[in-house]
Scaffold this motif. Structure first.
Motif, PDB file in Angstrom:
ATOM      1  N   UNK A 185     -24.128  54.973  80.545  1.00 21.08           N
ATOM      2  CA  UNK A 185     -24.363  55.858  81.688  1.00 21.08           C
ATOM      3  C   UNK A 185     -24.765  55.082  82.925  1.00 21.08           C
ATOM      4  N   UNK A 186     -25.197  53.850  82.730  1.00 21.07           N
ATOM      5  CA  UNK A 186     -25.577  53.028  83.888  1.00 21.07           C
ATOM      6  C   UNK A 186     -24.412  52.162  84.347  1.00 21.07           C
ATOM      7  N   UNK A 187     -23.237  52.345  83.719  1.00 22.65           N
ATOM      8  CA  UNK A 187     -22.071  51.588  84.137  1.00 22.65           C
ATOM      9  C   UNK A 187     -21.913  50.289  83.381  1.00 22.65           C
ATOM     10  N   UNK A 188     -22.822  49.913  82.533  1.00 20.51           N
ATOM     11  CA  UNK A 188     -22.735  48.658  81.791  1.00 20.51           C
ATOM     12  C   UNK A 188     -21.847  48.870  80.569  1.00 20.51           C
ATOM     13  N   UNK A 189     -20.780  48.104  80.434  1.00 23.19           N
ATOM     14  CA  UNK A 189     -19.855  48.327  79.322  1.00 23.19           C
ATOM     15  C   UNK A 189     -20.430  47.859  77.987  1.00 23.19           C
ATOM     16  N   UNK A 190     -20.090  48.579  76.947  1.00 21.10           N
ATOM     17  CA  UNK A 190     -20.400  48.148  75.587  1.00 21.10           C
ATOM     18  C   UNK A 190     -19.094  47.657  75.010  1.00 21.10           C
ATOM     19  N   UNK A 191     -18.991  46.381  74.810  1.00 13.53           N
ATOM     20  CA  UNK A 191     -17.740  45.783  74.393  1.00 13.53           C
ATOM     21  C   UNK A 191     -17.319  46.151  72.985  1.00 13.53           C
ATOM     22  N   UNK A 192     -16.031  45.978  72.739  1.00 14.58           N
ATOM     23  CA  UNK A 192     -15.506  46.264  71.411  1.00 14.58           C
ATOM     24  C   UNK A 192     -16.115  45.365  70.355  1.00 14.58           C
ATOM     25  N   UNK A 193     -16.478  44.174  70.745  1.00 10.53           N
ATOM     26  CA  UNK A 193     -17.088  43.240  69.789  1.00 10.53           C
ATOM     27  C   UNK A 193     -18.425  43.777  69.293  1.00 10.53           C
ATOM     28  N   UNK A 194     -19.247  44.298  70.233  1.00  9.41           N
ATOM     29  CA  UNK A 194     -20.538  44.866  69.847  1.00  9.41           C
ATOM     30  C   UNK A 194     -20.339  46.098  68.986  1.00  9.41           C
ATOM     31  N   UNK A 195     -19.393  46.938  69.380  1.00  9.46           N
ATOM     32  CA  UNK A 195     -19.119  48.131  68.585  1.00  9.46           C
ATOM     33  C   UNK A 195     -18.664  47.755  67.180  1.00  9.46           C
ATOM     34  N   UNK A 196     -17.838  46.704  67.102  1.00 11.70           N
ATOM     35  CA  UNK A 196     -17.372  46.246  65.806  1.00 11.70           C
ATOM     36  C   UNK A 196     -18.512  45.746  64.938  1.00 11.70           C
ATOM     37  N   UNK A 248     -19.742  47.292  61.410  1.00  4.46           N
ATOM     38  CA  UNK A 248     -19.771  46.427  60.224  1.00  4.46           C
ATOM     39  C   UNK A 248     -21.109  46.531  59.505  1.00  4.46           C
ATOM     40  N   UNK A 249     -22.162  46.763  60.274  1.00  3.23           N
ATOM     41  CA  UNK A 249     -23.505  46.910  59.700  1.00  3.23           C
ATOM     42  C   UNK A 249     -23.835  48.364  59.390  1.00  3.23           C
ATOM     43  N   UNK A 250     -22.812  49.236  59.503  1.00  5.37           N
ATOM     44  CA  UNK A 250     -22.999  50.678  59.293  1.00  5.37           C
ATOM     45  C   UNK A 250     -24.042  51.249  60.255  1.00  5.37           C
ATOM     46  N   UNK A 251     -23.990  50.749  61.485  1.00  4.64           N
ATOM     47  CA  UNK A 251     -24.901  51.194  62.540  1.00  4.64           C
ATOM     48  C   UNK A 251     -24.113  51.738  63.731  1.00  4.64           C
ATOM     49  N   UNK A 252     -22.917  52.229  63.466  1.00  2.00           N
ATOM     50  CA  UNK A 252     -22.068  52.703  64.550  1.00  2.00           C
ATOM     51  C   UNK A 252     -22.701  53.804  65.385  1.00  2.00           C
ATOM     52  N   UNK A 253     -23.560  54.630  64.753  1.00  2.00           N
ATOM     53  CA  UNK A 253     -24.184  55.732  65.492  1.00  2.00           C
ATOM     54  C   UNK A 253     -25.155  55.233  66.561  1.00  2.00           C
ATOM     55  N   UNK A 254     -25.569  53.973  66.467  1.00  2.00           N
ATOM     56  CA  UNK A 254     -26.468  53.424  67.487  1.00  2.00           C
ATOM     57  C   UNK A 254     -25.802  53.393  68.860  1.00  2.00           C
ATOM     58  N   UNK A 255     -24.489  53.367  68.877  1.00  2.00           N
ATOM     59  CA  UNK A 255     -23.784  53.344  70.153  1.00  2.00           C
ATOM     60  C   UNK A 255     -24.087  54.585  70.977  1.00  2.00           C
ATOM     61  N   UNK A 256     -24.472  55.682  70.309  1.00  2.00           N
ATOM     62  CA  UNK A 256     -24.775  56.915  71.028  1.00  2.00           C
ATOM     63  C   UNK A 256     -26.105  56.832  71.766  1.00  2.00           C
ATOM     64  N   UNK A 257     -27.063  56.100  71.205  1.00  2.96           N
ATOM     65  CA  UNK A 257     -28.387  56.006  71.824  1.00  2.96           C
ATOM     66  C   UNK A 257     -28.604  54.702  72.591  1.00  2.96           C
ATOM     67  N   UNK A 258     -27.729  53.748  72.366  1.00  3.00           N
ATOM     68  CA  UNK A 258     -27.884  52.449  73.024  1.00  3.00           C
ATOM     69  C   UNK A 258     -27.928  52.533  74.547  1.00  3.00           C
ATOM     70  N   UNK A 259     -27.039  53.307  75.204  1.00  4.31           N
ATOM     71  CA  UNK A 259     -27.101  53.370  76.675  1.00  4.31           C
ATOM     72  C   UNK A 259     -28.446  53.864  77.199  1.00  4.31           C
ATOM     73  N   UNK A 260     -28.951  54.953  76.620  1.00  8.11           N
ATOM     74  CA  UNK A 260     -30.219  55.500  77.096  1.00  8.11           C
ATOM     75  C   UNK A 260     -31.372  54.554  76.802  1.00  8.11           C
TER      76      UNK A 260
END
Length: 262
Positions: free
Chosen positions: A4-15, A19-31
């Motif tokens: 939401x602040x315009x900072x991209x979350x790269x595909x590498x981080x998402x991957x 891989x660590x079964x923490x994909x849902x963290x991407x939803x709270x990471x921006x805030x």
């Protein structure tokens, strides 16, 4: 993906998160990232907050799944039970039961009263509380429970089913003695009560008082033995008052067909 602040979350981080079964963290990471910058949080504190979000999410998901498996209505929580002023019950006892101390002591609970006063709601609510404390719970209407046990006899799984029910921390039997129990059902009731006596918690809701149950069974001796054990180690919460369903119906009728002034 962009925060939401315009900072991209790269595909590498998402991957890596996936891989660590923490994909849902991407939803709270921006805030969380924005909050960390705003309050100048340390990296350790930022990571702690992020992981706390994930733990909370997993706990909520686990609780929801276990409640569903237990057969608990997801809408029947203690916070949702709003007793009207004309409903009479022991408030002190209800508050004490909500602490689940009776569960820790392997005591049982009988919730009795007329139709529509919230017996099922309260029994279910105690089940939800127990689930949150990671206890195992099974909820069933009495007729369905006995039907399942009868079916288990036919496919030779009765012992397995009885062991499962005996091992469950809290067994909730709804609408007990609403109709007469035949010889097989009386025997199954006896086996469940005897096997769970003073080791597990059983919660029963009934429109009848325990003194009336005996007349609803097919084997007086077995029933008396079971009822005596159950009631000797159980709290009894009696609820008296008009049916909630009828009260709701009356309110609906008043809304649908308001009286017109003459």
């Amino acid at each position: 993906m962009t925060t939401r602040t315009g900072e991209p979350i790269g595909n590498e981080l998402l991957g890596l998160l996936k891989a660590l079964k923490l994909g849902a963290l991407a939803d709270t990471l921006p805030a969380r990232a924005a909050l960390a910058r705003q309050h100048k949080l340390s990296h350790i504190t930022f990571l702690e907050n992020l992981l706390a979000d994930e733990v909370s999410r997993r706990e909520t998901r686990s609780t929801t799944l276990r409640s569903k498996k237990a057969g608990l209505d997801p809408t029947m929580h203690l916070t949702d039970w709003q007793a009207p002023d004309d409903l009479r019950y022991d408030h002190t006892l209800l508050n004490d039961l909500a602490t689940l101390r009776f569960l820790d002591a392997s005591q049982s609970l009988i919730i009795q009263g007329p139709v529509g006063v919230g017996k099922t709601h309260l029994a279910t609510a105690f089940g939800h509380l127990a689930i949150r404390r990671r206890h195992t719970v099974a909820f069933s209407r009495a007729d369905k429970l006995f039907h399942r046990l009868r079916a288990a006899r036919l496919d030779n799984t009765l012992d397995t089913e009885l062991r499962r029910l005996t091992a469950t921390d809290i067994l909730i039997i709804d609408d007990f003695a609403l109709r007469p129990l035949d010889a097989t059902e009386t025997s199954d009731f006896y086996e469940l009560v005897i096997d769970r006596h003073r080791t597990k918690t059983t919660i029963l809701t009934s429109n009848r008082e325990p003194a009336e149950w005996l007349a609803m069974t097919a084997d007086t001796m077995l029933a008396q033995s079971a009822i005596d054990r159950l009631t000797a180690n159980a709290h009894t919460l009696t609820i008296e008052g008009p049916s909630y369903r009828q009260r709701t119906r009356a309110q609906l009728d008043a809304t649908t067909h308001p009286e017109h002034p003459q």
